[in-house]
Design a protein around this motif. Structure first.
Motif, mmCIF file in Angstrom:
data_model
loop_
_atom_site.group_PDB
_atom_site.id
_atom_site.type_symbol
_atom_site.label_atom_id
_atom_site.label_comp_id
_atom_site.label_asym_id
_atom_site.label_seq_id
_atom_site.Cartn_x
_atom_site.Cartn_y
_atom_site.Cartn_z
ATOM 1 N N THR A 26 -37.939 17.734 -55.361
ATOM 2 C CA THR A 26 -36.957 16.658 -55.324
ATOM 3 C C THR A 26 -37.222 15.798 -54.097
ATOM 4 O OG1 THR A 26 -35.389 18.064 -54.132
ATOM 5 C CG2 THR A 26 -35.200 17.998 -56.536
ATOM 6 N N ASP B 97 -37.791 19.906 -51.026
ATOM 7 C CA ASP B 97 -37.514 18.483 -50.840
ATOM 8 C C ASP B 97 -38.658 17.798 -50.116
ATOM 9 O OD1 ASP B 97 -34.999 18.563 -52.034
ATOM 10 O OD2 ASP B 97 -34.048 19.239 -50.183
ATOM 11 N N SER C 65 -40.772 10.241 -53.223
ATOM 12 C CA SER C 65 -40.643 10.653 -54.623
ATOM 13 C C SER C 65 -41.838 10.242 -55.463
ATOM 14 C CB SER C 65 -39.365 10.065 -55.222
ATOM 15 O OG SER C 65 -39.414 8.645 -55.207
ATOM 16 N N GLU D 265 -40.530 21.508 -59.431
ATOM 17 C CA GLU D 265 -39.090 21.462 -59.145
ATOM 18 C C GLU D 265 -38.847 20.698 -57.847
ATOM 19 O OE1 GLU D 265 -37.858 25.520 -59.092
ATOM 20 O OE2 GLU D 265 -38.346 25.881 -61.219
#
Length: 219
Positions: A214, A186, A190, A212
């Motif tokens: 996020t 994470d 973004s 992958e």
């Protein structure tokens, strides 16, 4: 700080098989056979020599191609370069000139583009004076893919993760297997996720990147 990009000097072969301008036909063939190469730079001068051309198998084959028949006028006009080389004996007459070369400071993509544009398999590496420093081949350009997975992971973590995700770097995992990079975890921004994948892909020796990552929603 990220590692410096690889240059031609990092991967080139420094021991160069070359011939002089005055080298005779049989000497050129013997040199190619001895060193198992399909082309040799032609040099003139002392101390390594200035590259003035390249003799390849294609330059030598007309000698055999036109051996068993007389060359007519029409054939001569249609194949001027080939028929001229069929009657040549020395490297200076047989060579393709000027030589397509590259500098030692050139990047590997630059060298690859030069090879592709000129349809050649190798490039003499020359300094500013045109003196030969080495030779780089297609195989040499692929040496970056021999970098270890650990080396790639360390460069990506330092140059991508720690630089662009300083606040969430401990939440980002970098895994590399057979040159394939997987980025997971994470992050806070973004908008940086696509850029991180592009930067990881740009690391020399990386085969592919799977993202992958996020983004953690702000609270």
């Amino acid at each position: 700080m990220a590692a410096q990009p690889f240059t031609v000097a990092d991967v080139m072969t420094k021991k160069v098989v070359a011939v002089r301008v005055g080298a005779e036909f049989k000497e050129i063939v013997a040199t190619m056979a001895r060193w198992a190469v399909s082309a040799v730079p032609v040099v003139e001068g002392e101390r390594g020599g200035r590259v003035v051309g390249v003799v390849s198998e294609a330059d030598l084959l007309p000698k055999e191609e036109f051996r068993d028949h007389r060359i007519g006028l029409v054939e001569q006009l249609g194949h001027l370069a080939e028929t001229a080389k069929a009657g040549s004996r020395t490297a200076g007459d047989l060579m393709t000139s000027p030589a397509v070369t590259v500098g030692p400071e050139a990047s590997l993509p630059q060298a690859a583009r030069i090879m592709a544009a000129h349809h050649v398999k190798r490039l003499p590496v020359v300094d500013e004076q045109g003196t030969i420093q080495g030779i780089v081949s297609r195989v040499d350009l692929l040496k970056v893919f021999l970098r270890s997975d650990e080396d790639l992971a360390a460069e990506i973590r330092q140059g991508v993760v720690e630089r662009w995700f300083p606040l969430s770097r401990n939440q980002v995992e970098v895994r590399v297997e057979d040159g394939v990079v997987t980025l997971s975890g994470d992050v806070q921004d973004s908008s940086l996720i696509p850029m991180a994948a592009r930067l990881a892909q740009a690391v020399e020796g990386v085969v592919d990147v799977r993202s992958e990552l996020t983004a953690t929603a702000a609270t």
